[in-house]
Design an enzyme around this catalytic site. Structure first.
Site, PDB file in Angstrom:
ATOM      1  CE1 TYR A 155       1.591 -11.278  -1.260  1.00  0.00           C
ATOM      2  CE2 TYR A 155       0.873 -10.502  -3.504  1.00  0.00           C
ATOM      3  CZ  TYR A 155       0.608 -11.141  -2.296  1.00  0.00           C
ATOM      4  OH  TYR A 155      -0.591 -11.650  -2.184  1.00  0.00           O
ATOM      5  CG  ASP A 172       7.051 -12.268  -9.307  1.00  0.00           C
ATOM      6  OD1 ASP A 172       6.207 -11.970 -10.279  1.00  0.00           O
ATOM      7  OD2 ASP A 172       6.491 -12.284  -8.086  1.00  0.00           O
ATOM      8  CE  LYS A 204      -0.773  -8.056  -9.868  1.00  0.00           C
ATOM      9  NZ  LYS A 204       0.399  -8.112  -8.857  1.00  0.00           N
TER      10      LYS A 204
HETATM   11  C1  LIG Z   1       0.399  -9.288  -7.890  1.00  0.00           C
HETATM   12  C2  LIG Z   1       1.630 -10.059  -7.758  1.00  0.00           C
HETATM   13  C3  LIG Z   1       1.513 -11.523  -7.303  1.00  0.00           C
HETATM   14  C4  LIG Z   1       0.479 -12.102  -7.015  1.00  0.00           C
HETATM   15  O1  LIG Z   1      -0.343 -12.164  -8.349  1.00  0.00           O
HETATM   16  P1  LIG Z   1      -2.127 -12.811  -7.998  1.00  0.00           P
HETATM   17  O2  LIG Z   1      -2.314 -13.016  -9.351  1.00  0.00           O
HETATM   18  O3  LIG Z   1      -2.579 -11.689  -7.151  1.00  0.00           O
HETATM   19  O4  LIG Z   1      -1.754 -14.051  -7.472  1.00  0.00           O
HETATM   20  C5  LIG Z   1       2.876 -12.067  -7.442  1.00  0.00           C
HETATM   21  N1  LIG Z   1       4.269 -11.301  -7.673  1.00  0.00           N
HETATM   22  C6  LIG Z   1       4.191  -9.955  -7.921  1.00  0.00           C
HETATM   23  C7  LIG Z   1       5.543  -9.341  -8.008  1.00  0.00           C
HETATM   24  C8  LIG Z   1       2.920  -9.158  -7.855  1.00  0.00           C
HETATM   25  O5  LIG Z   1       2.926  -7.939  -8.054  1.00  0.00           O
END
Ligand SMILES: *Cc1c(COP(=O)(O)O)cnc(C)c1O
Length: 430
Positions: free
Chosen positions: A144, A239, A267
């Site tokens: 994701y 990511d 995060k």
């Molecule tokens: C949480 C997450 C996102 C999206 O981040 P948001 O701040 O919720 O938009 C993208 N990539 C990864 C791997 C994530 O865990």
């Protein structure tokens, strides 16, 4: 477990909030029942409006690695509040956070702060396309990367070439350049590279997958995709929105031996405030406006509250260096799971990395999205509510990572171990 007030709030919330929530997983749809409403958090615990106390493994889906209201973060925020919290001009906090992030990621010279992980990732894709002059992006099923149109693509079975949008409202055109490979399946990546030899700008990957539940990459897979990328002028976007600063002070990419061209963040680097970032070596970042011709902007990007929460979190992480303890605590939980599962005759697979952990209710090893989906979600549902009853708050889905915080005590872990034993017994009886 008393839930009267939460139930009342949930009924009320549904009038003007869609499904009573602002992000779908919070609605508890996959575990049934009604969601709890939180009153406050402190350290390793959260408290709902009915006064129930829970040891928290959700950690706001990752940012709260120090636990709730860590004193160092709270006092930094108080200082920032006193001097102002949005200007539309650069502050020193942005320089400081950029420095600490770039220092921790050896292949990164410059970083751009944005407001969410989603924004970080779609900006990184734009950058990869601007830099390479190519359009296609390889995405792995089950990973994701936020809710941008081009990334909301169904987990294509095996080597699907063109994939269908995963959400209504996403035009087929928006995903036509997203091609899907399978995690831990090098052949599936090779096939895409052969099919589109001159069109692939980048592959984007979670270095440790966390959004299908925790899935670890195999070393040969990582080595293989790195080689393929290098040979075909394909950028690697790692990511690290979830994994950045989570398993070491820096990236999971270092731990698995993957060298990123572009890294995305979110995060933890916002310490619980809205944030995202993307960074790369100078040569690539030169493309970004105002240095270059790839446009990307943001009214609240780099705002002082997010910067100061992030900075305080990273400084405190550096000081605490909780990573060896995370490893120990996660190993203890894994062991607890396997012992209790054996005792109660429940099939389980525990995948973990650093402070991330997912118990899958299946007898098969979980190495990709397909094997993750074989997990028994009914069993997870029983398990989830039994854990809630015992005062442990988990992500309300089988396909999420649990997060350990450095605020968790040995006493908390003993309590969790007792809860796991109880909950697996409930699963066995269900
Ligand atoms: C949480 C997450 C996102 C999206 O981040 P948001 O701040 O919720 O938009 C993208 N990539 C990864 C791997 C994530 O865990």
């Amino acid at each position: 477990m008393k839930t009267t007030k939460s139930a009342e709030l949930y009924a009320k919330a549904q009038q003007h909030l869609v499904g009573g929530v602002n992000s779908p997983v919070r609605a508890f749809k996959s575990v049934g029942g009604s969601p709890i409403f939180i009153e406050k958090g402190l350290g390793s615990k959260i408290y709902d409006v009915d006064g129930n106390e829970y040891i928290d493994f959700v950690q706001a889906y990752g940012p709260m690695i120090l636990g709730h209201r860590a004193p160092a973060v709270e006092s930094a925020l108080e200082e920032t509040l006193k001097v102002g919290y949005a200007f539309g001009a650069t502050t020193e906090l942005e320089i400081q956070l950029a420095e600490i992030v770039c220092d921790a990621f050896p292949h990164m010279d410059k970083v751009r702060f944005v407001n969410s992980g989603t924004e970080a990732v779609f900006s990184a894709l734009r950058l990869a396309r601007a830099y390479t002059g190519k359009d296609k992006i390889i995405k792995f099923s089950g990973c994701y990367h936020g809710h941008a149109d081009s990334l909301l693509v169904a987990a294509g079975s095996g080597v699907a070439t063109f994939s269908l949008p995963d959400s209504k409202g996403v035009p087929a055109d928006a995903v036509k350049n997203t091609i899907i490979a399978e995690y831990n399946n090098l052949e599936s990546v090779k096939a895409l590279v052969e099919a589109f030899p001159n069109d692939i700008a980048a592959m984007i990957i979670e270095p440790i997958a966390g959004n299908m539940g925790v899935v670890l990459p195999e070393p040969a897979f990582i080595e293989g995709i790195q080689k393929l990328a290098r040979e075909n002028n394909i950028l690697i976007i790692v990511d690290e929105v979830m994994t950045g600063f989570r398993s070491k002070f820096g990236g999971a990419q270092d731990l698995i031996g993957l060298k990123a061209d572009i890294t995305t963040f979110g995060k933890i680097i916002g310490g619980g405030f809205p944030v995202g970032a993307y960074g790369a070596r100078d040569e690539i970042m030169q493309k970004v406006s105002p240095l270059g011709d790839m446009y990307q902007a943001g009214t609240l990007s780099g705002n002082p509250m997010s910067m100061s929460a992030g900075l305080a979190t990273l400084k405190e992480l550096k000081k605490q260096n909780p990573y060896a303890q995370f490893e120990k605590n996660a190993a203890f939980l894994e062991e607890t799971f396997y012992q209790a599962a054996k005792k109660h005759g429940v099939d389980i697979q525990v995948n973990r990395f650093g402070s991330m952990l997912t118990p899958f209710f299946t007898a098969e090893k979980v190495t990709n999205f397909k094997t993750a989906q074989q997990a028994d979600t009914q069993k997870f549902k029983t398990f989830f509510w039994a854990m809630m009853e015992k005062g442990v708050f988990l992500p309300p889905s089988q396909f999420e990572s649990w997060f350990l915080s450095s605020a968790m005590t040995q006493e908390d872990l003993q309590k969790v171990a007792t809860a796991i034993d109880y909950a697996l017994q409930q699963v066995a009886n269900s």
